[in-house]
Design a protein around this motif. Structure first.
Motif, PDB file in Angstrom:
ATOM      1  N   HIS A 115       1.242  -0.738  -0.124  1.00 39.48           N
ATOM      2  CA  HIS A 115       0.186   0.394   0.018  1.00 39.48           C
ATOM      3  C   HIS A 115       1.402   1.158  -0.391  1.00 39.48           C
ATOM      4  O   HIS A 115       1.819   1.093   0.325  1.00 39.48           O
ATOM      5  N   GLY A 141      -4.234  -0.112  -1.516  1.00 36.86           N
ATOM      6  CA  GLY A 141      -4.727   0.865  -1.217  1.00 36.86           C
ATOM      7  C   GLY A 141      -3.809   1.866  -1.267  1.00 36.86           C
ATOM      8  O   GLY A 141      -2.414   2.273  -1.356  1.00 36.86           O
ATOM      9  N   GLU A 155     -10.849  14.851   4.602  1.00 37.52           N
ATOM     10  CA  GLU A 155     -11.801  14.770   5.852  1.00 37.52           C
ATOM     11  C   GLU A 155     -12.873  14.996   6.350  1.00 37.52           C
ATOM     12  O   GLU A 155     -14.115  15.031   6.610  1.00 37.52           O
ATOM     13  N   LEU A 341      -2.217   6.810  11.849  1.00 42.10           N
ATOM     14  CA  LEU A 341      -3.194   6.285  11.260  1.00 42.10           C
ATOM     15  C   LEU A 341      -3.892   6.209   9.851  1.00 42.10           C
ATOM     16  O   LEU A 341      -4.259   4.980  10.025  1.00 42.10           O
ATOM     17  N   SER A 342      -3.186   6.550   8.921  1.00 41.14           N
ATOM     18  CA  SER A 342      -3.089   6.642   8.093  1.00 41.14           C
ATOM     19  C   SER A 342      -2.598   4.963   7.579  1.00 41.14           C
ATOM     20  O   SER A 342      -2.841   4.479   7.039  1.00 41.14           O
ATOM     21  N   LEU A 344      -1.724   3.007   9.696  1.00 43.76           N
ATOM     22  CA  LEU A 344      -2.483   1.462  10.521  1.00 43.76           C
ATOM     23  C   LEU A 344      -3.957   1.729   9.659  1.00 43.76           C
ATOM     24  O   LEU A 344      -4.789  -0.436   9.081  1.00 43.76           O
ATOM     25  N   ASP A 345      -4.514   2.857   9.160  1.00 44.80           N
ATOM     26  CA  ASP A 345      -5.797   2.370   8.052  1.00 44.80           C
ATOM     27  C   ASP A 345      -6.079   1.701   6.447  1.00 44.80           C
ATOM     28  O   ASP A 345      -6.400   0.725   6.897  1.00 44.80           O
ATOM     29  N   VAL A 346      -4.890   1.956   6.289  1.00 45.68           N
ATOM     30  CA  VAL A 346      -4.654   2.230   4.789  1.00 45.68           C
ATOM     31  C   VAL A 346      -4.058  -0.352   4.776  1.00 45.68           C
ATOM     32  O   VAL A 346      -4.354  -0.938   4.207  1.00 45.68           O
ATOM     33  N   ALA A 348      -4.721  -1.913   6.649  1.00 47.16           N
ATOM     34  CA  ALA A 348      -5.915  -3.255   7.537  1.00 47.16           C
ATOM     35  C   ALA A 348      -7.328  -3.148   6.438  1.00 47.16           C
ATOM     36  O   ALA A 348      -7.280  -4.481   6.126  1.00 47.16           O
ATOM     37  N   ARG A 349      -7.632  -1.630   5.750  1.00 48.53           N
ATOM     38  CA  ARG A 349      -7.902  -1.859   4.911  1.00 48.53           C
ATOM     39  C   ARG A 349      -7.884  -1.738   3.527  1.00 48.53           C
ATOM     40  O   ARG A 349      -9.139  -2.112   2.557  1.00 48.53           O
ATOM     41  N   ALA A 353      -9.471   1.886   2.192  1.00 42.43           N
ATOM     42  CA  ALA A 353      -9.356   2.841   3.133  1.00 42.43           C
ATOM     43  C   ALA A 353      -8.953   4.280   2.157  1.00 42.43           C
ATOM     44  O   ALA A 353      -9.129   5.555   2.358  1.00 42.43           O
TER      45      ALA A 353
END
Length: 447
Positions: A115, A141, A155, A341-342, A344-346, A348-349, A353
């Motif tokens: 990602h 991502g 956001e 935070l980005s 972790l998010d990308v 995981a998802r 994301a």
């Protein structure tokens, strides 16, 4: 329950953003650096030691063999993005600020099923559409980095839209404020200081906000406030949201935070906005003892129920004098402090994301500040990545001059022919644009 750790590679590791990210991930559970890439390997190691890394946690690797042989669990420090493929990471954080090098690093990461968190806005304004398509095709991502203005503003805009508010304008403050001391009449912007007459008049506003803005603009005319970085960030926001600039150089009003709902009202209601749905940048004017907007972001919306907005105004929210508009804002951008935070998010998802519905809505282009002769190299440099001799402009893609070159495709190229003062730099004016970047720009037109 043990949750997986997201491991990342970071390019441009020794830069200001890189340091803030590394400092934060020393404190962030489940986010770890795996590979740090920077031309200044020794300087990167020294910075890491200052941040508390032990010497035995770091392994300088100048070849693929050294990378493969490094002790398990160490953070590799490499000088070349070509070595990143051999690293043990899930996410690339691209922060070189180099259009060509950053693009190559991102493509290579995607081709190795990693990602990408894109921090280099220069890369994004040329190749973002192409990279987003490549990532989507592989189920990966491709996201902006939380903590920087584009991600924060996209956001914030999305939140306001999701609750049904009608957005009139979005934007950010410039990186540096105009700080006016009414006791001395001295006004400071970075290292530049000037004297102003009647400072209290500049700090207050007249009944018509337009008169106030004109008086302030005249008072600070000798101070250069616009920067290529500002327009670059707004280009990223425009492509992610579909909002476009009102004017190609942006308005750059000198305003106090409490005035923003009046400033970004429609012109028919006394503001500066000609139509709903624009991106812009303003310059903060404040006293020395007042808090900064800190390069933060804002969204100006139309109000609806008068009682709701009277209640909110009473609580100190920024509502226009006529009650038609409100400004919702985040007075900060924390750079790499929030980027974990980005990551972790990308991690995981994945593709889920990534921002939805991004496209090409603007061209971050450039106009010649003065006549530019064939054979001149358009060098890029400085804190704001300005291109020498070229004034940045943000152009609605529907009205951009034919063949207008994106600013960061033109950077570092040589002119093949003369460009008259005020004329846009076009792709055909460039003798040696980076072939991969040029292909990415053209491919992004259909994305």
């Amino acid at each position: 329950m043990n949750r997986p750790v997201a491991r990342y590679a970071l390019t441009g590791a020794k830069g200001g953003f890189g340091r803030t990210l590394l400092a934060q991930t020393r404190l962030t559970p489940r986010v770890e650096p795996a590979v740090l890439c920077d031309l200044d390997v020794d300087g990167t190691v020294t910075m890491c030691r200052e941040l508390g890394f032990r010497a035995d946690e770091l392994a300088v690797c100048r070849s693929t063999d050294e990378l493969a042989a490094r002790p398990p669990g160490t953070v590799a420090v490499v000088p070349d993005t070509g070595l990143l493929a051999g690293g043990d990471h899930d996410v690339l954080v691209e922060a070189t600020g180099s259009p060509a090098a950053g693009y190559r690093a991102a493509v290579d990461a995607l081709e190795h099923d990693r990602h990408v968190v894109m921090v280099s806005k220069e890369v994004e304004t040329v190749a973002g559409a192409d990279l987003a398509r490549r990532a989507g095709d592989r189920g990966l991502g491709y996201v902006p980095g939380a903590g920087d203005q584009p991600a924060n503003l996209v956001e914030w805009f999305t939140r306001t839209r999701e609750v049904g508010l009608e957005v009139v304008a979005v934007g950010k403050s410039g990186e540096y404020d105009l700080v006016l001391d009414p006791a001395t009449g001295r006004l400071r912007h970075l290292e530049q200081e000037i004297s102003v007459d009647d400072p209290e008049r500049l700090l207050s506003r007249t009944a018509a906000i337009g008169d106030t803005l004109r008086a302030r603009a005249e008072a600070v005319a000798e101070i250069g406030r616009s920067a290529a970085a500002d327009l670059c960030e707004m280009a990223v926001v425009a492509d992610a949201t579909g909002l476009t600039p009102d004017v190609e150089t942006l308005h750059y009003p000198v305003a106090r935070t409490a005035e923003l709902a009046d400033v970004y009202a429609l012109a028919e209601h006394g503001g500066i906005v000609s139509r709903p749905g624009v991106v812009d940048v303003f310059t903060v004017l404040r006293r020395p003892d007042e808090a900064s907007f800190a390069g933060g972001v804002f969204v100006v919306v139309r109000t609806h129920d008068p009682v709701t907005w009277q209640t909110l105004a009473g609580k100190g929210h920024v509502v226009s004098r006529d009650g038609r508009y409100a400004c919702l804002y985040l007075p900060y951008h924390l750079m790499g402090v929030e980027t974990p935070l980005s990551i972790l998010d990308v991690a995981a998802r994945g593709a889920a994301a990534a921002p939805a519905n991004r496209g090409r809505h603007v061209v971050l282009g450039g106009r010649a500040r003065a006549a530019l002769a064939a054979g001149r190299t358009l060098t890029m440099g400085g804190h704001h990545h300005d291109v020498d001799g070229v004034a940045p402009v943000l152009l609605d893609v529907q009205r951009a001059p034919a063949g207008a070159a994106p600013l960061y495709l033109a950077a570092h190229t040589t002119l093949a022919r003369d460009v008259a003062a005020g004329e846009p730099v076009r792709i055909d004016d460039l003798a040696d644009p980076d072939p991969a970047l040029l292909e990415a720009w053209r491919a992004g037109a259909s994305s």
